[in-house]
Design a protein around this motif. Sequence first.
Motif, mmCIF file in Angstrom:
data_model
loop_
_atom_site.group_PDB
_atom_site.id
_atom_site.type_symbol
_atom_site.label_atom_id
_atom_site.label_comp_id
_atom_site.label_asym_id
_atom_site.label_seq_id
_atom_site.Cartn_x
_atom_site.Cartn_y
_atom_site.Cartn_z
ATOM 1 N N UNK A 18 0.861 -1.181 0.000
ATOM 2 C CA UNK A 18 0.000 0.000 0.000
ATOM 3 C C UNK A 18 0.897 1.230 0.000
ATOM 4 N N UNK A 19 0.712 2.087 -0.973
ATOM 5 C CA UNK A 19 1.530 3.295 -1.139
ATOM 6 C C UNK A 19 3.021 2.957 -1.102
ATOM 7 N N UNK A 20 3.385 1.906 -1.842
ATOM 8 C CA UNK A 20 4.775 1.453 -1.996
ATOM 9 C C UNK A 20 5.413 0.968 -0.702
ATOM 10 N N UNK A 21 4.605 0.582 0.272
ATOM 11 C CA UNK A 21 5.123 0.047 1.531
ATOM 12 C C UNK A 21 4.466 -1.295 1.800
ATOM 13 N N UNK A 22 5.218 -2.194 2.413
ATOM 14 C CA UNK A 22 4.712 -3.527 2.717
ATOM 15 C C UNK A 22 4.022 -3.528 4.083
ATOM 16 N N UNK A 23 2.869 -4.192 4.114
ATOM 17 C CA UNK A 23 2.087 -4.335 5.342
ATOM 18 C C UNK A 23 1.852 -5.806 5.632
ATOM 19 N N UNK A 24 1.895 -6.166 6.899
ATOM 20 C CA UNK A 24 1.428 -7.470 7.343
ATOM 21 C C UNK A 24 -0.040 -7.320 7.701
ATOM 22 N N UNK A 25 -0.893 -8.114 7.084
ATOM 23 C CA UNK A 25 -2.336 -7.965 7.252
ATOM 24 C C UNK A 25 -2.925 -9.269 7.781
ATOM 25 N N UNK A 41 -0.423 -3.754 9.660
ATOM 26 C CA UNK A 41 0.642 -2.899 10.189
ATOM 27 C C UNK A 41 1.742 -2.787 9.151
ATOM 28 N N UNK A 42 2.180 -1.548 8.956
ATOM 29 C CA UNK A 42 3.302 -1.290 8.044
ATOM 30 C C UNK A 42 4.541 -1.977 8.596
ATOM 31 N N UNK A 43 5.156 -2.843 7.794
ATOM 32 C CA UNK A 43 6.356 -3.546 8.237
ATOM 33 C C UNK A 43 7.535 -2.583 8.203
ATOM 34 N N UNK A 44 8.180 -2.401 9.354
ATOM 35 C CA UNK A 44 9.295 -1.470 9.450
ATOM 36 C C UNK A 44 8.848 -0.022 9.570
ATOM 37 N N UNK A 45 7.577 0.215 9.817
ATOM 38 C CA UNK A 45 7.060 1.580 9.933
ATOM 39 C C UNK A 45 6.066 1.694 11.071
ATOM 40 N N UNK A 46 5.376 2.833 11.113
ATOM 41 C CA UNK A 46 4.476 3.109 12.224
ATOM 42 C C UNK A 46 2.995 3.102 11.848
ATOM 43 N N UNK A 47 2.683 3.081 10.563
ATOM 44 C CA UNK A 47 1.292 3.174 10.146
ATOM 45 C C UNK A 47 0.567 1.849 10.353
ATOM 46 N N UNK A 48 -0.733 1.929 10.632
ATOM 47 C CA UNK A 48 -1.558 0.726 10.737
ATOM 48 C C UNK A 48 -2.980 1.044 10.303
ATOM 49 N N UNK A 49 -3.698 -0.006 9.980
ATOM 50 C CA UNK A 49 -5.108 0.070 9.610
ATOM 51 C C UNK A 49 -5.835 -0.965 10.451
ATOM 52 N N UNK A 50 -6.955 -0.567 11.041
ATOM 53 C CA UNK A 50 -7.720 -1.493 11.860
ATOM 54 C C UNK A 50 -9.206 -1.228 11.644
ATOM 55 N N UNK A 51 -9.948 -2.298 11.370
ATOM 56 C CA UNK A 51 -11.382 -2.120 11.127
ATOM 57 C C UNK A 51 -12.148 -3.390 11.410
ATOM 58 N N UNK A 52 -13.428 -3.186 11.643
ATOM 59 C CA UNK A 52 -14.391 -4.267 11.705
ATOM 60 C C UNK A 52 -15.431 -3.987 10.638
ATOM 61 N N UNK A 53 -15.940 -5.045 10.027
ATOM 62 C CA UNK A 53 -16.986 -4.913 9.013
ATOM 63 C C UNK A 53 -18.090 -5.881 9.400
#
Length: 83
Positions: A18-25, A41-53
Amino acid sequence: MLLDRIYKLPIGYSEVIYENKKYGLTRADFNRGNSIKIYARELGGKNFISLNYYITNKQDLLKPCEMSDKKVIHFLKNLMILE
């Protein structure tokens, strides 16, 4: 539709770009598939995404965890699943 994008994500752990960065999902389904939890969570970074659907008889509900709907929707629409 967001649910179509969510269903394309493998259940369990996967990696996405996502946006040229690898995430563990991680995707977990509950309540016979009517509740879906996604955490990335962005691997090697600080960004994360969390949701319930939630899928109900009346409507589908997107419930981001401590972030905007816009951020979550952008992530789901623009991620690329790594094989």
